[in-house]
Design a protein around this motif. Sequence first.
Motif, PDB file in Angstrom:
ATOM      1  N   ALA A  87       0.825  -1.047  -0.052  1.00  0.00           N
ATOM      2  CA  ALA A  87      -0.153  -0.072   0.062  1.00  0.00           C
ATOM      3  C   ALA A  87       0.890   1.300  -0.013  1.00  0.00           C
ATOM      4  CB  ALA A  87      -0.854  -0.096   1.198  1.00  0.00           C
ATOM      5  N   ASN A  88       2.132   0.997  -0.060  1.00  0.00           N
ATOM      6  CA  ASN A  88       3.076   2.226   0.072  1.00  0.00           C
ATOM      7  C   ASN A  88       4.277   1.701  -0.575  1.00  0.00           C
ATOM      8  OD1 ASN A  88       5.052   1.139   2.157  1.00  0.00           O
ATOM      9  ND2 ASN A  88       3.274   0.941   3.198  1.00  0.00           N
ATOM     10  N   MET A  89       4.936   2.945  -0.896  1.00  0.00           N
ATOM     11  CA  MET A  89       6.445   2.775  -1.719  1.00  0.00           C
ATOM     12  C   MET A  89       7.379   1.943  -1.017  1.00  0.00           C
ATOM     13  SD  MET A  89       6.131   5.972  -4.113  1.00  0.00           S
ATOM     14  CE  MET A  89       6.032   7.292  -3.097  1.00  0.00           C
ATOM     15  N   ILE A  90       7.615   2.254   0.114  1.00  0.00           N
ATOM     16  CA  ILE A  90       8.618   1.785   1.107  1.00  0.00           C
ATOM     17  C   ILE A  90       8.461   0.076   1.048  1.00  0.00           C
ATOM     18  CG2 ILE A  90       9.700   1.420   3.386  1.00  0.00           C
ATOM     19  CD1 ILE A  90      10.303   4.052   1.774  1.00  0.00           C
ATOM     20  N   GLN A  91       7.219  -0.389   1.207  1.00  0.00           N
ATOM     21  CA  GLN A  91       7.140  -1.715   1.161  1.00  0.00           C
ATOM     22  C   GLN A  91       7.276  -2.221  -0.389  1.00  0.00           C
ATOM     23  OE1 GLN A  91       3.013  -3.192   2.857  1.00  0.00           O
ATOM     24  NE2 GLN A  91       3.574  -5.026   1.750  1.00  0.00           N
ATOM     25  N   LEU A  92       6.619  -1.829  -1.200  1.00  0.00           N
ATOM     26  CA  LEU A  92       6.976  -2.062  -2.395  1.00  0.00           C
ATOM     27  C   LEU A  92       8.578  -2.187  -2.754  1.00  0.00           C
ATOM     28  CD1 LEU A  92       5.436  -0.909  -5.815  1.00  0.00           C
ATOM     29  CD2 LEU A  92       7.778  -0.727  -5.689  1.00  0.00           C
ATOM     30  N   LEU A  93       9.317  -1.247  -2.315  1.00  0.00           N
ATOM     31  CA  LEU A  93      10.666  -1.453  -2.463  1.00  0.00           C
ATOM     32  C   LEU A  93      11.387  -2.789  -1.539  1.00  0.00           C
ATOM     33  CD1 LEU A  93      13.098  -0.002  -3.384  1.00  0.00           C
ATOM     34  CD2 LEU A  93      13.728   1.317  -1.448  1.00  0.00           C
ATOM     35  N   VAL A  94      10.849  -2.899  -0.397  1.00  0.00           N
ATOM     36  CA  VAL A  94      11.344  -4.142   0.290  1.00  0.00           C
ATOM     37  C   VAL A  94      10.931  -5.499  -0.760  1.00  0.00           C
ATOM     38  CG1 VAL A  94      10.581  -5.783   2.197  1.00  0.00           C
ATOM     39  CG2 VAL A  94      11.053  -3.293   2.427  1.00  0.00           C
ATOM     40  N   ILE A 135      12.102   8.588  -3.220  1.00  0.00           N
ATOM     41  CA  ILE A 135      12.340   9.694  -2.172  1.00  0.00           C
ATOM     42  C   ILE A 135      11.845  11.143  -2.843  1.00  0.00           C
ATOM     43  CG2 ILE A 135      14.616  11.079  -1.425  1.00  0.00           C
ATOM     44  CD1 ILE A 135      16.004   8.251  -1.212  1.00  0.00           C
ATOM     45  N   ILE A 136      12.095  11.343  -3.966  1.00  0.00           N
ATOM     46  CA  ILE A 136      11.514  12.759  -4.382  1.00  0.00           C
ATOM     47  C   ILE A 136       9.895  12.662  -4.244  1.00  0.00           C
ATOM     48  CG2 ILE A 136      11.002  14.084  -6.625  1.00  0.00           C
ATOM     49  CD1 ILE A 136      13.600  12.706  -7.845  1.00  0.00           C
ATOM     50  N   ILE A 137       9.252  11.571  -4.561  1.00  0.00           N
ATOM     51  CA  ILE A 137       7.877  11.792  -4.328  1.00  0.00           C
ATOM     52  C   ILE A 137       7.363  11.837  -2.957  1.00  0.00           C
ATOM     53  CG2 ILE A 137       5.577  10.410  -4.830  1.00  0.00           C
ATOM     54  CD1 ILE A 137       6.848   9.591  -7.294  1.00  0.00           C
ATOM     55  N   GLY A 138       8.226  10.910  -2.323  1.00  0.00           N
ATOM     56  CA  GLY A 138       7.703  10.759  -0.752  1.00  0.00           C
ATOM     57  C   GLY A 138       7.907  12.038  -0.051  1.00  0.00           C
ATOM     58  N   ARG A 189       2.317   6.632   0.811  1.00  0.00           N
ATOM     59  CA  ARG A 189       1.384   5.713   0.435  1.00  0.00           C
ATOM     60  C   ARG A 189       0.960   6.004  -0.947  1.00  0.00           C
ATOM     61  NH1 ARG A 189      -2.957   6.401   4.728  1.00  0.00           N
ATOM     62  NH2 ARG A 189      -3.935   4.556   3.726  1.00  0.00           N
ATOM     63  N   PHE A 190       0.597   4.960  -1.562  1.00  0.00           N
ATOM     64  CA  PHE A 190       0.212   5.265  -3.084  1.00  0.00           C
ATOM     65  C   PHE A 190      -0.908   6.273  -3.100  1.00  0.00           C
ATOM     66  CE2 PHE A 190       2.510   1.237  -3.638  1.00  0.00           C
ATOM     67  CZ  PHE A 190       3.506   1.845  -4.822  1.00  0.00           C
ATOM     68  N   ASN A 191      -2.198   5.875  -2.211  1.00  0.00           N
ATOM     69  CA  ASN A 191      -3.423   6.659  -2.208  1.00  0.00           C
ATOM     70  C   ASN A 191      -3.031   8.143  -1.860  1.00  0.00           C
ATOM     71  OD1 ASN A 191      -4.806   4.518  -2.801  1.00  0.00           O
ATOM     72  ND2 ASN A 191      -5.735   4.693  -0.965  1.00  0.00           N
ATOM     73  N   ASP A 192      -2.038   8.386  -0.952  1.00  0.00           N
ATOM     74  CA  ASP A 192      -1.677   9.905  -0.739  1.00  0.00           C
ATOM     75  C   ASP A 192      -1.048  10.481  -2.035  1.00  0.00           C
ATOM     76  OD1 ASP A 192      -2.670   9.681   1.773  1.00  0.00           O
ATOM     77  OD2 ASP A 192      -0.681   9.271   2.773  1.00  0.00           O
ATOM     78  N   TRP A 223      11.018  14.514 -13.406  1.00  0.00           N
ATOM     79  CA  TRP A 223      12.246  13.633 -13.089  1.00  0.00           C
ATOM     80  C   TRP A 223      11.915  12.354 -12.127  1.00  0.00           C
ATOM     81  CZ3 TRP A 223      15.915  14.550 -16.010  1.00  0.00           C
ATOM     82  CH2 TRP A 223      15.988  15.723 -16.850  1.00  0.00           C
ATOM     83  N   ALA A 224      10.772  12.515 -11.278  1.00  0.00           N
ATOM     84  CA  ALA A 224      10.342  11.464 -10.414  1.00  0.00           C
ATOM     85  C   ALA A 224       9.814  10.498 -11.136  1.00  0.00           C
ATOM     86  CB  ALA A 224       9.614  11.954  -9.460  1.00  0.00           C
ATOM     87  N   GLY A 225       8.895  10.651 -12.165  1.00  0.00           N
ATOM     88  CA  GLY A 225       8.460   9.728 -13.161  1.00  0.00           C
ATOM     89  C   GLY A 225       9.442   8.898 -13.931  1.00  0.00           C
ATOM     90  N   LEU A 226      10.272   9.706 -14.470  1.00  0.00           N
ATOM     91  CA  LEU A 226      11.461   9.125 -15.241  1.00  0.00           C
ATOM     92  C   LEU A 226      12.242   8.033 -14.430  1.00  0.00           C
ATOM     93  CD1 LEU A 226      12.817   8.811 -17.917  1.00  0.00           C
ATOM     94  CD2 LEU A 226      14.447  11.033 -17.253  1.00  0.00           C
TER      95      LEU A 226
END
Length: 682
Positions: A155-162, A207-210, A217-220, A238-241
């Motif tokens: 549900a969030n980018m940190i967990q996705l990275l894990v 990091i840029i987006i967070g 969180r993706f929803n945020d 740049w974040a999207g790239l």
Amino acid sequence: MSPTLALFALQAHEPGHLSDGGVLAEFAWLIPLVPLVLMVAIVFVGKRLPYKGWELAEAAMLFVAVYGVTLLVMNASGGIYHEGSVEIARIGAYTIEWGWVVDGLSIMMYSVVGVVGLAVFTYSKGYMMGDVRYTWFFAAFTLFAGAMLVLVSSANMIQLLVGWELVGLASYLLIGHYWEDHSNNAAAIKAFLTNKIADVGLVIGIIIIGVTVGSFRFNDVLSAVFEGDSALAQVAFWAGLALFIGAMGKSAQFPFHVWLPDAMAGPTPVSSLMHAATMVTAGVYLLGRMFPFYQSDVFAADVKTIIIVIGAITLFAMGLIALVQDDIKKVLAYSTLSQLGYMTVAMGAGAYTAGLFHLFTHAFFKGLLFLAAGSVIHAVHSNNMSDMGGLRKSMPWTYKTFLVGSLALAGIFPLAGFWSKDEILASISYDAGHGGGTVASVVLWIAIAGAFVTAFYMARAVYLTFFGEYKGHAHPHESPKIMTYPLIGLAGLSIVAGFVNVPGVYTGFTEWLAARPFPMGDHHAESINFALAAIGLLVALAGIGAGTRLWRKDAATQAERDRFRIPVLYPVLEHKYYIDDFYRVALVDPIRGPVARFVNWTNTYVIDAVVNAFGGLSMVLAKGVYRGIDQRGIDLAINAVAGATGEAGEALRHTTTGRVQQYAGALFAGAVLLVLGLLIFT
């Protein structure tokens, strides 16, 4: 726009109109957890069990398959959205959570990983029988599937990275399963390092987006997109790239594609799961999860041009390389690269449904093709098609199912690949007329040409493997039922899976994916574009026809059989456009040669010298402190005080006689002196 194709912006489900999924969605955190727990159990008790740990791995996949398919059925009947999370840490204003999301996208992936994983794990019992690290294989394999589910459920980018990194770790272990062979070990390292390089982009993007949004969180993040957050808009390109660079690594897009063909060094079931339902789909999944971020003109829409171009290069250029491969697994590996290119192109064309629909159908027929190739390899003890031929008689089930998978991959009506590939072509065509311009128009023709190439190289693989005379030295035979039953099951899904999304007839898949709290801004066909569908089908049939003409006729040697030897083109394809050679000469050799020597010299003569100098200086200072300050200063002072105290004590010792008269006299004398002193000084 074609008169037979009406495309419209996808309307989002209002969150209030979606079911919360009840208890099943509430406990969906079990989907990634059960495989991970059973993986640990396999490590500790697997060897003591009757099937050496396979039964625990199979149970894990059975659980995921049943759970995922049940959620899929529930979602199809009304749409589900549920998100849960548990706070596990807090860093300043940032909360680190372990979450699970149950929506149209994740449910699709749960069911694909579960169903394909169950087939592959069942097949693996027969394929890996007798392997020296049988139990370890199933532990690592279960970790692989569990890691992908951690990624999907995030549900969030940190967990996705894990989950992202766990998938990379598991793939490293599995690709290098036969690590005694140096080339296998090198392939595992190559896959790991190539992905790590691309992962730098992913980390930077997160990091840029967070930091910009103030939440991971993706929803945020997507809420910020829909609210038009100006701060996020300023860094969106740049974040999207950066995020897309991470996706390129995992989904092996040009120029990060080089690791995937070498990853064939792992056991064939690993290739099947990796190419069908797990690792390589992660990049496409990420683009799907963040789709509104790329779709909005205010945010990362400019990155879509890069995405569609990279996808087009990958789908066509990598497909051509499959034409010259002798290793049947590498033919399928380059095919995967090409099909991932199709999915990426669809995302770049703004076609959320089409890209993920091809991911869905591709999982079944590519999983099938790898397992069928493994069945062949299991029988002839070789990966090379030059050692095969004539196997359709001795391996009838393997032949029939491989043929089904090949036709589905080629996009032949009415198999699954036809519907998903046609939807991609229709979406690119729509994009060409609605903002995609010349780039989308060129990519459309590249995609059509890619359909020809796909059919062409699969015809070659079928004829060289199953027709003509057998060229090997083993005694080929059909695989045991535990291997052929999964082939039959996946072949059935490769036939029917496309019917879940037939424009104008039934568009269930589109509605399943739309079960999210935000509109995707997607477009999809309202009816079949018969003209474009006919072009795609005719091109695929032309590819099969050309392949039949070239490879149907048998020959005594492989050189004579392989008649696709166009001067200049053939050697370029054999050398994979010299990209691997370029990396070796421009990056690997310099790093291993001059750069490594410079680093070693710097370490030996600079860093070591500095460290030794500080060490020597420290010793000198220590000696000075010890001798000059400690022994000659502090010790001397302490000894002097101690000596003086001893002498004073010795002098006072004579006053302690024990005679009361002397003490009274001394007391009297002291009192007199005290009185005299007071009189004198007051």
